[in-house]
Design a protein around this motif. Sequence first.
Motif, mmCIF file in Angstrom:
data_model
loop_
_atom_site.group_PDB
_atom_site.id
_atom_site.type_symbol
_atom_site.label_atom_id
_atom_site.label_comp_id
_atom_site.label_asym_id
_atom_site.label_seq_id
_atom_site.Cartn_x
_atom_site.Cartn_y
_atom_site.Cartn_z
ATOM 1 N N ARG A 458 2.004 -37.543 37.084
ATOM 2 C CA ARG A 458 1.252 -38.710 36.657
ATOM 3 C C ARG A 458 1.203 -38.722 35.133
ATOM 4 O O ARG A 458 1.037 -37.668 34.502
ATOM 5 N N ALA A 459 1.352 -39.899 34.549
ATOM 6 C CA ALA A 459 1.269 -40.054 33.095
ATOM 7 C C ALA A 459 0.295 -41.182 32.783
ATOM 8 O O ALA A 459 0.267 -42.200 33.485
ATOM 9 N N GLU A 460 -0.515 -40.986 31.732
ATOM 10 C CA GLU A 460 -1.523 -41.973 31.357
ATOM 11 C C GLU A 460 -1.503 -42.192 29.848
ATOM 12 O O GLU A 460 -1.219 -41.266 29.077
ATOM 13 N N TYR A 461 -1.859 -43.422 29.459
ATOM 14 C CA TYR A 461 -2.065 -43.731 28.035
ATOM 15 C C TYR A 461 -3.436 -44.358 27.871
ATOM 16 O O TYR A 461 -3.806 -45.283 28.603
ATOM 17 N N SER A 462 -4.226 -43.853 26.907
ATOM 18 C CA SER A 462 -5.550 -44.380 26.613
ATOM 19 C C SER A 462 -5.549 -44.990 25.223
ATOM 20 O O SER A 462 -5.240 -44.308 24.232
ATOM 21 N N ALA A 463 -5.910 -46.272 25.147
ATOM 22 C CA ALA A 463 -5.931 -46.953 23.855
ATOM 23 C C ALA A 463 -7.080 -46.452 22.987
ATOM 24 O O ALA A 463 -6.939 -46.335 21.769
ATOM 25 N N VAL A 464 -8.237 -46.143 23.581
ATOM 26 C CA VAL A 464 -9.377 -45.712 22.777
ATOM 27 C C VAL A 464 -9.119 -44.344 22.149
ATOM 28 O O VAL A 464 -9.582 -44.064 21.034
ATOM 29 N N LEU A 465 -8.361 -43.499 22.834
ATOM 30 C CA LEU A 465 -8.002 -42.196 22.267
ATOM 31 C C LEU A 465 -6.718 -42.258 21.447
ATOM 32 O O LEU A 465 -6.453 -41.364 20.634
ATOM 33 N N GLY A 466 -5.916 -43.275 21.716
ATOM 34 C CA GLY A 466 -4.622 -43.362 21.053
ATOM 35 C C GLY A 466 -3.694 -42.242 21.467
ATOM 36 O O GLY A 466 -2.850 -41.796 20.686
ATOM 37 N N ARG A 467 -3.831 -41.772 22.716
ATOM 38 C CA ARG A 467 -3.049 -40.634 23.204
ATOM 39 C C ARG A 467 -2.533 -40.908 24.611
ATOM 40 O O ARG A 467 -3.044 -41.776 25.315
ATOM 41 N N TRP A 468 -1.543 -40.110 25.004
ATOM 42 C CA TRP A 468 -1.046 -40.132 26.375
ATOM 43 C C TRP A 468 -0.995 -38.705 26.897
ATOM 44 O O TRP A 468 -1.020 -37.738 26.134
ATOM 45 N N ASN A 469 -0.957 -38.579 28.219
ATOM 46 C CA ASN A 469 -0.856 -37.250 28.824
ATOM 47 C C ASN A 469 0.175 -37.276 29.941
ATOM 48 O O ASN A 469 0.522 -38.342 30.467
ATOM 49 N N ALA A 470 0.646 -36.110 30.318
ATOM 50 C CA ALA A 470 1.569 -35.946 31.442
ATOM 51 C C ALA A 470 1.025 -34.845 32.341
ATOM 52 O O ALA A 470 0.736 -33.738 31.876
ATOM 53 N N ALA A 471 0.865 -35.154 33.630
ATOM 54 C CA ALA A 471 0.223 -34.232 34.568
ATOM 55 C C ALA A 471 1.158 -33.914 35.730
ATOM 56 O O ALA A 471 1.188 -34.632 36.732
ATOM 57 N N PRO A 472 1.943 -32.835 35.650
ATOM 58 C CA PRO A 472 2.772 -32.425 36.795
ATOM 59 C C PRO A 472 1.906 -31.807 37.886
ATOM 60 O O PRO A 472 0.892 -31.160 37.603
ATOM 61 N N ARG A 473 2.304 -32.015 39.158
ATOM 62 C CA ARG A 473 1.559 -31.452 40.286
ATOM 63 C C ARG A 473 2.538 -30.996 41.369
ATOM 64 O O ARG A 473 3.482 -31.726 41.697
ATOM 65 N N LEU A 474 2.286 -29.817 41.900
ATOM 66 C CA LEU A 474 3.148 -29.232 42.916
ATOM 67 C C LEU A 474 2.303 -28.698 44.068
ATOM 68 O O LEU A 474 1.177 -28.246 43.862
ATOM 69 N N ALA A 475 2.861 -28.737 45.268
ATOM 70 C CA ALA A 475 2.186 -28.171 46.438
ATOM 71 C C ALA A 475 3.240 -27.706 47.429
ATOM 72 O O ALA A 475 4.373 -28.207 47.450
ATOM 73 N N LEU A 476 2.856 -26.745 48.280
ATOM 74 C CA LEU A 476 3.771 -26.171 49.255
ATOM 75 C C LEU A 476 2.969 -25.796 50.499
ATOM 76 O O LEU A 476 1.856 -25.295 50.396
#
Length: 731
Positions: A458-476
């Motif tokens: 999942r990736a997000e961009y926040s205008a109030v922070l002026g930043r983006w993040n990337a969230a990898p997730r794995l399960a087995l």
Amino acid sequence: MKRLLPLFLLLLTLAFATQAQTTTTLTGTVRDASGQPLPGANVFLKTTFDGASTDTLGRFRFSTRSTGTLPLVVTLLGYQLQEQPVALTGTAQRFTITLKAVRNQLGDVVITSGTFEASDTKRNTTFSSRDVVTTAGASADVAGALNTMPGTTRNGEEGKLFVRGGAAGETRQYLDGVPLQSPYNAAVSGMPARGRFSPMLFKGMAFSTGGYSAEYGQALSAVVALTSEDLAPETQTGISLLSLGSLSLSHQHRFERASVAVTADYMNMRPYFGLVPQQMLTAYESGGGSVALRQKTGELGMLKVYGAYTQQRIGARQPNAEWEGGQPVNLSSNNTYLNTTFRSPLVRGWSVQTGVAATRDNQTSSVTTRDAAAQQDREQSMQELEQSLVGRLMLTNDSASAYWNLKVGLEGLVQRNEQRFVAEPYHKTLGQSEQRLAGFAESDIAFSNQLVGRVGGRAEYSAVLGRWNAAPRLALAYQLNERSQLSGAWGYFFQNPGTDLLLRVDSPERLRFERAQHLQLTYLRTHDNRTLRLEAYSKTYAHLVRFDLQGVYNPQQVLAADPASYRSTGTGYARGLDLLWRDKKTVKNADYWVSYGFIDTRRQQRFDPVLAVPTFAARHNLNLVGKYWVGKMHTQFGATYTYNSPRVYYNPNRLSGYNQDRLPSFQDLSLNASYLTKLWNNFTIVHVSCTNVLGRQNVYGYRYSTTKDASGQYASTAVLPSAPACSSWPC
């Protein structure tokens, strides 16, 4: 005569139906190509939570209130999924189903990390509306019922969900896949808030305490996925009367391919105050209504429109060491909510689920303060306005291959928050706007008949922070045998700093997303209506917001605080073990579960000077829940016992240490009963519930004066339940 019961909640609900509900019973057998029975096969109606698993002879049986034509789906690990349309007319139907074996097909090995089941329904539905209403101590509130699950700590002063060492704001709720911006009704500080929606609106509630899907974001600790009912089963009118002083009227009308449901509610708790005198509440009045439109589009498509309006007025005496009898507080609020969703199959195995929701929440609170110099009382007021629009689009393909599926989606938010503080002659107005965009993708992959993996991001961009993040997730997940499996999950989870913090920073872009990393391992064994679930987990926090302690307890000083004191340098951790044992077999007509959670957690955030145990987390959390049906009495009896070990709190009179003092343990025994009868030829259910039967005086914390007394100590007063406790039965 002394008070009859401590924290007494008596719910008398009278539901009048114009006709009996249409129920269709489906039975049959599932066998392989050679005619051998297939135990453990999942048989369910698509788009519903109605279904069952086959027994050791391959037999299944379940009932549904759904009507029309729906696909009956049969799945089993190592066999080809089978789907056939079924006309649900109220007439019992029997099926003989043969499954074809196939190698490496996605089957019953599912990623279950973090999701705890406590319902008769399958497919990760932790609770249904009936479960919520019949769970003693829940008071017919969704959060109250979920608080009996492992991983939670009950905070009686807030009533919200605190999961695995996380604050209430770290749990995110979704309604039909769309994020909820304001899931709780307004409440005065120190008093529990209730969920904004009646549990009767939902057919399923999935509660995931960690390691959840990439389709969910802005939640550091947990997710609650609420699924509303589809078409109303039939035309009916309902009346609900509660001893708390509540009246609810409802009417739903069923058409061939559509339904309309309208409700109106009013509550005035003054009659209840006469029965149970209050220590905090002086007034509680609310009113509102809702409209739900459902339209079936095509064979499997569904359009839903739901709108609700709520208005509240609360008066209270807040605990304050400098006010004898409590500091007067008044709160008025109104909330408008609109949710529209659509789901439908597309082509080549693709399906779409999309929705948009708008929220307007307006709260005005006034607090009476004492001006010692002028020897008079003055009133301070705070107005908070939140307006938001959120949209979501998700595409799913479950038949692209026998070895994998695919889920992709987009989510967007536009939000405006405002605060206006008035303490004559001081005025302060703050505002903050946010635009956030997120995208996600996820796939379940079958490596073998016993081994299934999930990879997503999942990736997000926040205008109030002026930043983006990337969230990898794995399960087995690995199936050890037909009765048990082992699964694990890892991933990153991000969340914006709280709105109350962002409003006070003139340059929010200096802050970062708050982050949690989840790692957990789950063992699940299910056999013969008995379930054992063990889950070990570890969470690490980073970039939590911190600021200086100065001014925290004075709202005027907080608003004038130096923005430079806010920084994203806080850290923390939470690790522990959750256990759930559920048994629906040993005692006939009985169902009980035992949930236990152990947690070791510390964090440094907000005004914490050092890494410390948060005040809302208890090290040991135990829930014992039981339900027993007495057929001759047409009554189900229930009981819930909750124990939370002592929580910590900060005592300014302590010469050294931070959050080193401890409250008494929290203990509560609640009882309820649900009686099924007929009044005027209409089915009627009477619910009777009582909390804190033993009359324990639970303490939620202490509040201290701002100045020292003649002895050099800060005076204190306890934060207690609104209704007083007593020590004997009857009281």
